[in-house]
Design a protein around this motif. Sequence first.
Motif, PDB file in Angstrom:
ATOM      1  N   ALA A   1      -2.741   9.704 -14.190  1.00  0.00           N
ATOM      2  CA  ALA A   1      -1.540  10.064 -13.302  1.00  0.00           C
ATOM      3  C   ALA A   1      -0.612   9.126 -13.306  1.00  0.00           C
ATOM      4  O   ALA A   1       0.556   9.384 -13.345  1.00  0.00           O
ATOM      5  CB  ALA A   1      -2.156  10.371 -11.759  1.00  0.00           C
ATOM      6  N   ILE A   2      -1.104   7.635 -13.384  1.00  0.00           N
ATOM      7  CA  ILE A   2      -0.041   6.432 -13.389  1.00  0.00           C
ATOM      8  C   ILE A   2       0.768   6.510 -14.728  1.00  0.00           C
ATOM      9  O   ILE A   2       2.155   6.587 -14.725  1.00  0.00           O
ATOM     10  CB  ILE A   2      -0.857   5.255 -13.552  1.00  0.00           C
ATOM     11  N   GLN A   3       0.293   7.018 -15.694  1.00  0.00           N
ATOM     12  CA  GLN A   3       1.185   7.229 -17.092  1.00  0.00           C
ATOM     13  C   GLN A   3       2.141   8.175 -16.599  1.00  0.00           C
ATOM     14  O   GLN A   3       3.427   7.978 -17.102  1.00  0.00           O
ATOM     15  CB  GLN A   3       0.130   7.455 -18.071  1.00  0.00           C
ATOM     16  N   TRP A   4       1.674   9.347 -16.280  1.00  0.00           N
ATOM     17  CA  TRP A   4       2.746  10.448 -15.935  1.00  0.00           C
ATOM     18  C   TRP A   4       3.646  10.070 -14.959  1.00  0.00           C
ATOM     19  O   TRP A   4       4.941  10.336 -14.985  1.00  0.00           O
ATOM     20  CB  TRP A   4       1.904  11.739 -15.184  1.00  0.00           C
TER      21      TRP A   4
ATOM     22  N   PHE B   1       0.727   4.120  -4.528  1.00  0.00           N
ATOM     23  CA  PHE B   1      -0.651   4.835  -3.743  1.00  0.00           C
ATOM     24  C   PHE B   1      -1.673   4.956  -4.974  1.00  0.00           C
ATOM     25  O   PHE B   1      -2.939   4.918  -4.641  1.00  0.00           O
ATOM     26  CB  PHE B   1      -0.034   6.219  -3.644  1.00  0.00           C
ATOM     27  N   PHE B   2      -1.442   4.863  -6.071  1.00  0.00           N
ATOM     28  CA  PHE B   2      -2.360   4.896  -7.392  1.00  0.00           C
ATOM     29  C   PHE B   2      -3.154   3.716  -7.567  1.00  0.00           C
ATOM     30  O   PHE B   2      -3.845   3.462  -8.470  1.00  0.00           O
ATOM     31  CB  PHE B   2      -1.904   5.658  -8.418  1.00  0.00           C
ATOM     32  N   GLY B   3      -2.358   2.608  -7.167  1.00  0.00           N
ATOM     33  CA  GLY B   3      -2.959   1.180  -7.250  1.00  0.00           C
ATOM     34  C   GLY B   3      -2.340   0.468  -8.340  1.00  0.00           C
ATOM     35  O   GLY B   3      -2.689  -0.421  -8.729  1.00  0.00           O
TER      36      GLY B   3
ATOM     37  N   PRO C   1       3.196  -2.649  -1.802  1.00  0.00           N
ATOM     38  CA  PRO C   1       4.467  -1.699  -1.990  1.00  0.00           C
ATOM     39  C   PRO C   1       5.719  -2.240  -2.330  1.00  0.00           C
ATOM     40  O   PRO C   1       5.994  -3.353  -1.692  1.00  0.00           O
ATOM     41  CB  PRO C   1       4.515  -1.158  -0.446  1.00  0.00           C
ATOM     42  N   LYS C   2       6.149  -1.743  -3.156  1.00  0.00           N
ATOM     43  CA  LYS C   2       7.722  -2.156  -3.778  1.00  0.00           C
ATOM     44  C   LYS C   2       8.761  -1.045  -3.847  1.00  0.00           C
ATOM     45  O   LYS C   2       8.401   0.284  -3.978  1.00  0.00           O
ATOM     46  CB  LYS C   2       7.634  -2.446  -5.173  1.00  0.00           C
TER      47      LYS C   2
ATOM     48  N   THR D   1      -4.130   5.618   3.542  1.00  0.00           N
ATOM     49  CA  THR D   1      -5.125   6.484   2.634  1.00  0.00           C
ATOM     50  C   THR D   1      -5.735   5.675   1.695  1.00  0.00           C
ATOM     51  O   THR D   1      -6.963   5.880   1.132  1.00  0.00           O
ATOM     52  CB  THR D   1      -4.615   7.699   2.020  1.00  0.00           C
ATOM     53  N   ARG D   2      -4.856   4.699   0.976  1.00  0.00           N
ATOM     54  CA  ARG D   2      -5.600   3.802  -0.268  1.00  0.00           C
ATOM     55  C   ARG D   2      -6.230   2.671   0.312  1.00  0.00           C
ATOM     56  O   ARG D   2      -7.376   2.243  -0.131  1.00  0.00           O
ATOM     57  CB  ARG D   2      -4.131   3.567  -1.071  1.00  0.00           C
ATOM     58  N   SER D   3      -5.989   2.133   1.111  1.00  0.00           N
ATOM     59  CA  SER D   3      -6.601   0.931   1.699  1.00  0.00           C
ATOM     60  C   SER D   3      -6.493   0.772   3.354  1.00  0.00           C
ATOM     61  O   SER D   3      -5.821   0.042   3.994  1.00  0.00           O
ATOM     62  CB  SER D   3      -5.799  -0.431   1.315  1.00  0.00           C
TER      63      SER D   3
END
Length: 898
Positions: free
Chosen positions: A589-592, A608-610, A615-616, A631-633
């Motif tokens: 998903a990160i690649q997408w 969100f995907f780590g 956050p940036k 949700t993530r952390s």
Amino acid sequence: MKERLYEILNEEKVHEIIPFLKELSPEERKTLVPTIKKMDREISKIIMTKNSYHTAGSVNQHSIIDIASFVCMDQKNFGKNYWSLFRNIEQTDKILEWGCPNWFSDFINESVDAEFTAFTYQDILGWVEKGYVKPKPELLGHHLSNYPSDLDQHPDTLATHFWYLCEFPSKSLPFRKEWFPLVQKLVTEQKIDRKRFLRECLLASNRNFNKNVTGWFMDAFTALKPTDDELIALQNELLAGLTSVQSKAINTILTHLKKIVATPAFKSDEFSHYLPNLLSSEVKTVVVASLALTEKIFQHKRLDPEMLGMALSTAFVSKDDGIQSKAAKIILKYIPVSENIKEALSHYSDNILTNVRPALAKYIEEKQSELEAISSEKLYLTSSENKLKELESFEDLMFFLPLAIEDPYSYHCDIALAGFIRFAGEVDAESVKLIEPVFLKACKTISKWEVPYLNVLLCNLIINYGLNLLEKFPIQLKNLEKIYHKTCEEEAAREAYSGYHKKIGPVEKVGVEGPASKAFKEFAILASQKIKEGDTVPLLFTITHNPCWISPVTLVERLEIYQNNNIEPHHLDIQLALQRCALDDTAEAIQWVEKRLKGEFKDLLLFFFGKNAVPKGKFEHPAWWMTAGITRSPGTVFQEFSDFGYDNIPAEFFSGAYSWKTIDNKKNSYYPVELSIVIPKYHLEKRKNPLFMEYFVAEQKELSEIPALMWCFPNTPANALAKVIKHCLFYSGIAEVYERNLVLNTTKALYQVKKPLDEIGYLFLGTIFLDGDKTIRGTAAEIWLEHVSHQMIDNAQLGKVIGLHEKLEWAPVKRLTDLMQNHMLNVSKNHNLALEKLISNIILQMEKPVTNLKKLLEVYHEVLALNQSEADPQVKEKLNNWKENSSLKKICNLLLKK
């Protein structure tokens, strides 16, 4: 005719209704039935007052309608009204004299299924004499059970009907306290045959009565103190009773069999046929009593021990140390070694406890078969195995919608909504006919009093969609108008009640009961708008994998559609999508994201995907970012979000870290030991960027939305679990059905989520290990087994929770030890090692011995023997202190030798 009936009703002329009906022919009476039904609806309407409510009709008006209904209707239309008309038996008898309906006998015979009737056994006898009723034995037995008086008035009462009472008693028989001394008196006076009654009592054990009725007959049998000769004569019935499903019956029979075991007439061979089932019973008292009786047989009878000995091997089904030790002693003392006995015991060899095995060395193989270790595989939240099949056409949608109506809190609802958005516009003059049965089901469902809120919204969407199609296809869908009109009439009648929330009409006007309902209503409005406008851009929140997950790749694909069409997602839609996204495998998903997304979508998902630890980017939608962070952390506070304006929301709702403790309320309290968890109060605030989470943590009047809460927050279920703990698990003895079902459904949901537990997850799991409901405990064990298999459980933390509860005896320790022995022990090498750690940490919380601690230590001893390990050093310190306790001395010394 109708006008006359209305006149009698409106002027409350009760004395004129019977003369009026007498004058009518059977056909005329039949034509009055619709009018009578209409009148009944009118006088039965509820009128609300400030402090109470009453029906629109008076007592006299209800009496008039009752009489008219009885005289004019057939049995189907009259229904099962065993109360209103029969309150005045004299009046009923007058009606029967000139107009007994041909269905009256069947109607009275069916009254055995009624919760309550206004007529009695004596009334039935009167109707039988006059020929109105041809009674079935069930009718006479049932009603005589409820009438323990005037038994000498009718010759058949004691001669015949009393025996029907034994065969067909009312469920209320055990609570009619007069019967017990009355039967004893009648037996003494020889008005009831003693031997026959004793036999009937034993036959009750296998007549599928409920446990109270069966128990009454067992108590009656014991109270009559049958002699040895009587017991010998009834031996066949006694033995047959050993197959009863009621443990009270079996234990009573075993007690009486014990009295005659020494007599030559005792049928020991026949008893041996029943022994395997008795010894494999889940009820310990049955097994113990069966072993005691078996030992007495060996003591008093000269017999070939092999048949009884082979049956005795079934005792090793139980993992109870006391039962196995007792069975082993009987085998050693009375049963010689033979190939048949060895063969019988070999079937239970793996189940025989390590401390019992040495005693049976001559009978079983010396070594137990060694358990294998399970190789753990990574458990993925989204895989081909749990991927949901998408709908492919309008026809698919129509066939699928009824499933969603039946089960609105499952993935069916998501599939239905996704299909609605896609195919609502793909309808023609032929396929549109498929909407009618779906429309009818939606109307019938929404017409019920108690309807889950998600069902209300889904059914409302279907109804409004159907009405929209009706305008386009009036000929094909002509029945919809009639169905809808009837549904609206029913709702109009309910709207008279205060507190009723409107269910039918534009979705914007559907009532809400609390903040959670508001969030769901927003989704319904969003879906309704998309359906009306023919907007096929997919909703973001609909799941892709069972039970509640969205594939991270699918989330990227959906956001790309929004990006390419320059559409801003609905603020709750994107938040729910983030909350449901599976985060265990995000590499693809990160690649997408990096290839296909840009701007805030890209920055948000990389965080969100780590990929980005912090956050940036531009935070144009604070609620999106806050939801992604939670949700993530859940336990992390991101400084970048400090000026978002969510400071007034209690931190527990973000982190899921609630404070809790098990409290001793002292012995005078209704709840002697209570599990207390602190949930801060929070009221939903109006803000520019509301969090989806706020709708659910705000004060709720009801807990009915808990299942939805689990499916909306699968990554962070702590808030849902905390609510269930607070309202349903504060006390281990709670028995209300609603709470039981809510805990069970939450437990099943936790099992389906298949994620490592957080702090409140361990609290919930540890608590339901001790729950009073067997199914809930069994599901808890299944969660533990799976989490151990996939190496995603901390048994030290789980053991600490259980130990803190049991330190104060929050629940009987037996619940825990039974669960361990029957579900958790000897599953695999991994599970035995995990169980050892779990029990060690439970014991470490104990300060002084609690009830049934001995049983827990025996299970611990068995696990240590299986693992070939020693007791934990800290546990040994406690054992040294406890070994002075007389009941614990033996097991403590055994463990200290380990």
